[in-house]
Design an enzyme around this catalytic site. Structure first.
Site, mmCIF file in Angstrom:
data_model
loop_
_atom_site.group_PDB
_atom_site.id
_atom_site.type_symbol
_atom_site.label_atom_id
_atom_site.label_comp_id
_atom_site.label_asym_id
_atom_site.label_seq_id
_atom_site.Cartn_x
_atom_site.Cartn_y
_atom_site.Cartn_z
ATOM 1 N N CYS A 42 6.932 44.205 -77.006
ATOM 2 C CA CYS A 42 7.407 43.701 -78.612
ATOM 3 C C CYS A 42 8.249 42.619 -78.473
ATOM 4 O O CYS A 42 8.418 41.613 -79.223
ATOM 5 C CB CYS A 42 8.431 44.849 -79.137
ATOM 6 S SG CYS A 42 9.582 45.462 -77.987
ATOM 7 N N GLU B 58 13.243 50.136 -84.240
ATOM 8 C CA GLU B 58 13.062 49.119 -83.401
ATOM 9 C C GLU B 58 11.647 48.785 -83.651
ATOM 10 O O GLU B 58 10.583 49.310 -82.938
ATOM 11 C CB GLU B 58 13.174 49.558 -81.800
ATOM 12 C CG GLU B 58 14.632 49.978 -81.372
ATOM 13 C CD GLU B 58 15.367 48.518 -81.278
ATOM 14 O OE1 GLU B 58 14.680 47.606 -81.023
ATOM 15 O OE2 GLU B 58 16.591 48.671 -81.116
HETATM 16 P P1 NDP Z 1 3.002 52.945 -83.756
HETATM 17 O O1 NDP Z 1 3.956 52.595 -84.924
HETATM 18 O O2 NDP Z 1 1.776 53.125 -84.212
HETATM 19 O O3 NDP Z 1 3.401 54.529 -83.196
HETATM 20 C C1 NDP Z 1 4.866 54.478 -82.918
HETATM 21 C C2 NDP Z 1 5.052 56.186 -82.819
HETATM 22 O O4 NDP Z 1 5.293 56.598 -84.022
HETATM 23 C C3 NDP Z 1 4.098 56.774 -81.972
HETATM 24 O O5 NDP Z 1 4.876 57.994 -81.290
HETATM 25 C C4 NDP Z 1 3.421 57.321 -83.249
HETATM 26 O O6 NDP Z 1 2.571 58.558 -82.825
HETATM 27 C C5 NDP Z 1 4.640 57.816 -84.022
HETATM 28 N N1 NDP Z 1 3.935 57.954 -85.416
HETATM 29 C C6 NDP Z 1 3.244 57.698 -86.092
HETATM 30 N N2 NDP Z 1 3.090 57.745 -87.754
HETATM 31 C C7 NDP Z 1 4.220 58.550 -87.649
HETATM 32 C C8 NDP Z 1 4.798 59.281 -88.636
HETATM 33 N N3 NDP Z 1 4.145 59.077 -90.081
HETATM 34 N N4 NDP Z 1 6.006 59.808 -88.612
HETATM 35 C C9 NDP Z 1 6.779 59.808 -87.436
HETATM 36 N N5 NDP Z 1 5.991 59.324 -86.376
HETATM 37 C C10 NDP Z 1 4.974 58.598 -86.388
HETATM 38 O O7 NDP Z 1 3.311 51.872 -82.425
HETATM 39 P P2 NDP Z 1 2.619 51.747 -81.411
HETATM 40 O O8 NDP Z 1 2.709 53.036 -80.414
HETATM 41 O O9 NDP Z 1 1.186 51.386 -81.652
HETATM 42 O O10 NDP Z 1 3.322 50.751 -80.692
HETATM 43 C C11 NDP Z 1 3.434 49.371 -80.923
HETATM 44 C C12 NDP Z 1 4.253 48.855 -81.642
HETATM 45 O O11 NDP Z 1 5.541 49.191 -81.138
HETATM 46 C C13 NDP Z 1 4.436 47.152 -81.777
HETATM 47 O O12 NDP Z 1 4.380 46.791 -83.092
HETATM 48 C C14 NDP Z 1 5.535 46.953 -80.908
HETATM 49 O O13 NDP Z 1 6.065 45.582 -81.528
HETATM 50 C C15 NDP Z 1 6.366 47.918 -81.277
HETATM 51 N N6 NDP Z 1 7.388 47.810 -80.456
HETATM 52 C C16 NDP Z 1 8.667 47.558 -80.601
HETATM 53 C C17 NDP Z 1 9.586 47.659 -79.698
HETATM 54 C C18 NDP Z 1 11.173 47.228 -79.943
HETATM 55 O O14 NDP Z 1 12.195 47.697 -79.048
HETATM 56 N N7 NDP Z 1 11.380 46.808 -80.806
HETATM 57 C C19 NDP Z 1 9.445 48.076 -78.285
HETATM 58 C C20 NDP Z 1 8.122 48.537 -78.019
HETATM 59 C C21 NDP Z 1 7.140 48.345 -79.016
HETATM 60 P P3 NDP Z 1 1.148 58.359 -82.479
HETATM 61 O O15 NDP Z 1 0.792 57.318 -81.317
HETATM 62 O O16 NDP Z 1 0.832 59.807 -82.105
HETATM 63 O O17 NDP Z 1 0.340 57.910 -83.828
#
Ligand code: NDP
Length: 529
Positions: A292, A258
């Site tokens: 998003c 997502e």
């Molecule tokens: P990120 O992609 O930065 O992080 C998402 C999650 O992934 C966090 O828990 C993060 O941890 C974790 N993560 C980071 N690196 C890794 C890795 N290498 N392996 C596994 N997990 C990892 O997104 P954001 O939190 O900044 O959220 C914003 C984004 O989410 C926007 O692009 C938005 O569009 C999208 N989004 C999509 C939705 C949908 O339903 N399609 C809904 C809501 C948001 P940590 O934060 O600790 O780095």
């Protein structure tokens, strides 16, 4: 002060911190700050791979007993979680509001209500949805088949910060209903909300280890993927999504992605001006644009462009901005300073390329991180604000001469999560909606589809794959397995089995022609002899 915890982090594609390369793999703690005030809210441990493994192992053990319960019994027990969420609604709302900086109205309607509804609806319907499904075999009439929905095991859920309750909890509930366990890795900037949910869950008497939480940075998420989970549901940015999908692919772990969105809103010449204007303001500035499915670009027909822009400006000017935990405001905080820098970069780029700043464009002084709801006019696809995810309170407007032009611009994107069409002609609106390249298109409303938990939600293109919400996604959270069995008492040997001979091949060929030749029945039978 709100920036302290994040200052040393690297920006991701949108410039947001938090993509797994900015924090240690283990040791120490993460501090959670209120983006609306800068206040320190709490600290959580950065969990190591072995700690993650231990949580997953405990979940696996709890799942062994949970997964064998009938679906109806699981659902009956899970309604206790719904009741507990209702009982603790104010507490959850308060936690979300403080940790995420969003108004209480949004914490209640977009997050807490959604999960209470998810539990109510799917606990009622899951026994039927997950019941074994008989399949009518069109050819092999001597046999029968059915598909049954087996629990997968442990589902790893990696979630972002913008909806820290509803995004992970929707996946947790789906996992538990289908007989799996769930382990959530929340975003590093909003870990307290899911821990609040976990504490409430623990008070329900449901098996505690069935729902685990692992806190940390990206490496903790990576450790979760590598822990032997049976499926991963990832919600986050496109670039992190690529890494997560690659890690899942390397282990052949099924995953749902997502990812980001760039929702277009097409305002047709016959759109209801007042409703469209209100919808743009709500869809663009709810959660300070950090959704998003936010309205990220408006394509307004030239006949209504000026009037619509004017009305959107008026409505936006009346929005109250501030710390939602202290006051009734409409637009809350920006999660961290990097998101403000991204907004500033988009605006600067747009203005340099000929856009007009209609309103806003500035950050507000702290404490806390705030950015003025911003309207840009005369935007084009030369500007990053029209082509890249903003994830902040900016709504750029482009003038179009026809619906076809709007459609072609709406589809000129690498993302395809949500889209919106405004017109008084509902049938034309739906016809236009079907031609937009997005997972969901809403006619004459905004954001609403995420709250319709019985509809499929997810993206196409680089917005990801797989779905959450909806009946199919619930079934997909389980593992569809097929059983095929004999209808009548079978002979000792089937005619298709060994030994092969020229005679049997001849009969097979005649049978084949009988079944598949395009001629009439009499001709086909004649052909055999
Ligand atoms: P990120 O992609 O930065 O992080 C998402 C999650 O992934 C966090 O828990 C993060 O941890 C974790 N993560 C980071 N690196 C890794 C890795 N290498 N392996 C596994 N997990 C990892 O997104 P954001 O939190 O900044 O959220 C914003 C984004 O989410 C926007 O692009 C938005 O569009 C999208 N989004 C999509 C939705 C949908 O339903 N399609 C809904 C809501 C948001 P940590 O934060 O600790 O780095």
């Amino acid at each position: 002060m709100g920036a302290v915890a994040f200052e040393q982090r690297e920006p991701n594609e949108q410039g947001a911190v938090g993509q797994g390369n900015g924090g240690p793999a283990a040791g120490g703690t993460i501090r959670s700050y209120a983006p609306g005030s800068g206040e320190l809210l709490g600290e959580v441990p950065v969990m190591s791979p072995s700690e993650v493994l231990a949580v997953v192992e405990r979940a696996r053990k709890a799942q062994a007993a949970w997964g064998v319960l009938p679906v109806a019994e699981r659902c009956e027990r899970l309604l206790r979680l719904r009741d507990a969420i209702v009982d603790h609604a104010e507490d959850i709302v308060e936690t979300i509001t403080r940790e995420c900086g969003k108004p209480r109205h949004e914490a209640l309607t977009h997050e807490v209500t959604l999960i209470a509804d998810f539990l109510t609806h799917y606990c009622r319907h899951a026994p039927q949805l997950l019941a074994p499904r008989p399949l009518d075999l069109h050819l092999l009439k001597h046999r029968k088949s059915y598909v049954h929905y087996a629990p997968r095991g442990v589902i790893g859920i990696i979630s972002p910060w913008n909806y820290p309750f509803s995004i992970p909890m929707g996946d947790v509930v789906a996992a538990l209903i289908t007989g799996s366990a769930a382990v959530v890795k929340p975003s590093e900037v909003t870990p307290l909300t899911i821990l609040k949910a976990k504490a409430i869950y623990n008070g329900t008497g449901l098996p505690e280890d069935l729902f685990g939480v692992v806190t940390g940075y990206g490496p903790t998420g990576q450790a979760l993927i590598e822990s032997g989970v049976h499926k991963v549901v990832f919600t986050g940015g496109v670039e992190t999504g690529r890494r997560v999908a690659a890690a899942c692919g390397a282990r052949l772990v099924p995953c749902v992605m997502e990812l980001g969105g760039k929702a277009p809103l097409i305002a047709c010449a016959d759109a209801d001006l007042e409703r469209t204007a209100h919808a743009i303001v709500y869809g663009g500035f709810s959660n300070a644009g950090q959704a998003c499915i936010s309205v990220e670009r408006v394509y307004a027909h030239k006949d209504i462009y000026a009037k619509l822009l004017h009305r959107v400006k008026e409505l936006t000017a009346s929005l109250r901005i501030g710390d939602p935990s202290k006051d009734y405001v409409d637009v809350g905080a920006i999660i961290f300073p990097k998101q403000i820098e991204i907004a500033e970069r988009h605006i600067e780029d747009a203005l340099q390329k000929g856009a007009e700043l209609v309103l806003g464009g500035q950050k507000r002084p702290g404490p806390g991180q705030f950015f003025e709801p911003t309207i840009l006019a005369n935007c084009t696809h030369e500007m990053t604000v029209m082509t890249q995810e903003i994830f902040g309170p900016i709504v750029p407007f482009a003038r179009v001469s026809s619906e076809e032009e709007a459609l072609s611009l709406a589809n000129a994107s690498h993302l395809g999560l949500n889209a919106y069409v405004f017109t008084k002609d509902r049938d034309r609106g739906c016809a236009l909606a079907e031609r937009i390249e997005a997972g969901s298109v809403v006619v004459n409303d905004v954001l609403i589809n995420y709250g319709a938990i019985d509809t499929p939600f997810g993206g196409i293109k680089q917005s990801g794959f797989g779905r959450v919400h909806g009946d199919d996604a619930l079934r997909d959270m389980a593992e569809a397995r097929h059983v095929n069995y004999d209808r009548f008492s079978p002979p000792e040997r089937d005619p298709l089995w060994f030994p092969y001979s020229a005679k049997s091949l001849g009969w097979l060929m005649r049978g084949f022609r009988l079944l598949f030749s395009g001629k009439g029945v009499v001709q086909r039978i004649g052909q055999i002899f």
